[in-house]
Scaffold this motif. Structure first.
Motif, mmCIF file in Angstrom:
data_model
loop_
_atom_site.group_PDB
_atom_site.id
_atom_site.type_symbol
_atom_site.label_atom_id
_atom_site.label_comp_id
_atom_site.label_asym_id
_atom_site.label_seq_id
_atom_site.Cartn_x
_atom_site.Cartn_y
_atom_site.Cartn_z
ATOM 1 N N PHE A 25 -14.054 53.235 -28.880
ATOM 2 C CA PHE A 25 -12.855 52.484 -28.508
ATOM 3 C C PHE A 25 -12.186 53.037 -27.258
ATOM 4 N N TRP A 30 -15.060 49.389 -23.198
ATOM 5 C CA TRP A 30 -14.433 48.692 -24.329
ATOM 6 C C TRP A 30 -13.004 48.289 -23.983
ATOM 7 N N GLU A 37 -15.350 39.235 -25.746
ATOM 8 C CA GLU A 37 -16.426 40.229 -25.720
ATOM 9 C C GLU A 37 -16.342 41.156 -26.928
ATOM 10 N N GLN A 38 -15.147 41.599 -27.246
ATOM 11 C CA GLN A 38 -14.976 42.493 -28.386
ATOM 12 C C GLN A 38 -15.339 41.787 -29.695
ATOM 13 N N TYR A 41 -19.124 41.311 -29.857
ATOM 14 C CA TYR A 41 -19.818 42.562 -30.162
ATOM 15 C C TYR A 41 -19.757 42.856 -31.659
#
Length: 178
Positions: A25, A30, A37-38, A41
């Protein structure tokens, strides 16, 4: 709500957990990742079962349904995750696939590898993953060139985007003359 247990006393719950480390993180990649995107993922990582890194299926259409959004942010999210080094495509998906060589139906979606984890296919590696996202740096933004502007510098722009009224009249652009 009571949980069911097997003969050894272990829970027979409905799934596994996803482990995310604090260093992950805190990485620049990130922190620079968009919300899409997060979320993407995490959706890909949910499909990792401990033995399939390098063969994690996820198509754009599946991602759209999972994240409940349109195709434009999904395409950008996949590209952003690849660019930042979180994921790598191992087998590109295609609508032209009909039947696998063995005669079994084979999924058409792209197969992904999480760089955070060691690859499992074609042969399991006991070392760590490549963690390419840890070396990712944000694109450097530079100030507008003072010799091509009239006035004070008030904003930062990428060099390819620099173009002021003064430079347009002179026919000079950041990437060359017109």
């Amino acid at each position: 709500m009571s949980r069911k247990h097997n003969a050894t006393g272990r829970s027979t719950g409905d799934g596994h957990f996803i482990q995310m480390h604090e260093w992950f993180f805190k990485s620049h990649a990130w922190q620079a990742a968009s919300v899409y995107e997060q979320a993407l993922y995490l959706a890909i990582k949910r499909r990792y079962n401990g033995r399939n890194n390098g063969d994690i299926p996820m198509s754009h259409r599946e991602a759209e349904q999972l994240l409940n959004c349109s195709n434009r942010p999904i395409a950008k999210a996949f590209a952003g995750l690849e660019e930042k080094g979180f994921i790598k495509p191992v087998t590109k998906g295609s609508f032209d696939w009909k039947v696998a060589k063995q005669g079994k139906n084979h999924g058409r979606s792209t197969r992904w590898e999480l760089t955070e984890l060691p690859p499992d296919l074609p042969q399991r590696v006991l070392g760590g993953g490549t963690k390419e996202f840890m070396s990712w740096k944000p694109k450097e933004k530079s100030a507008v060139c003072p010799e091509h502007t009239s006035g004070t510098l008030s904003a930062y722009h990428e060099k390819s985007m620099v173009c002021s009224e003064h430079t347009m009249k002179a026919g000079v652009y950041a990437h060359g003359t017109r």
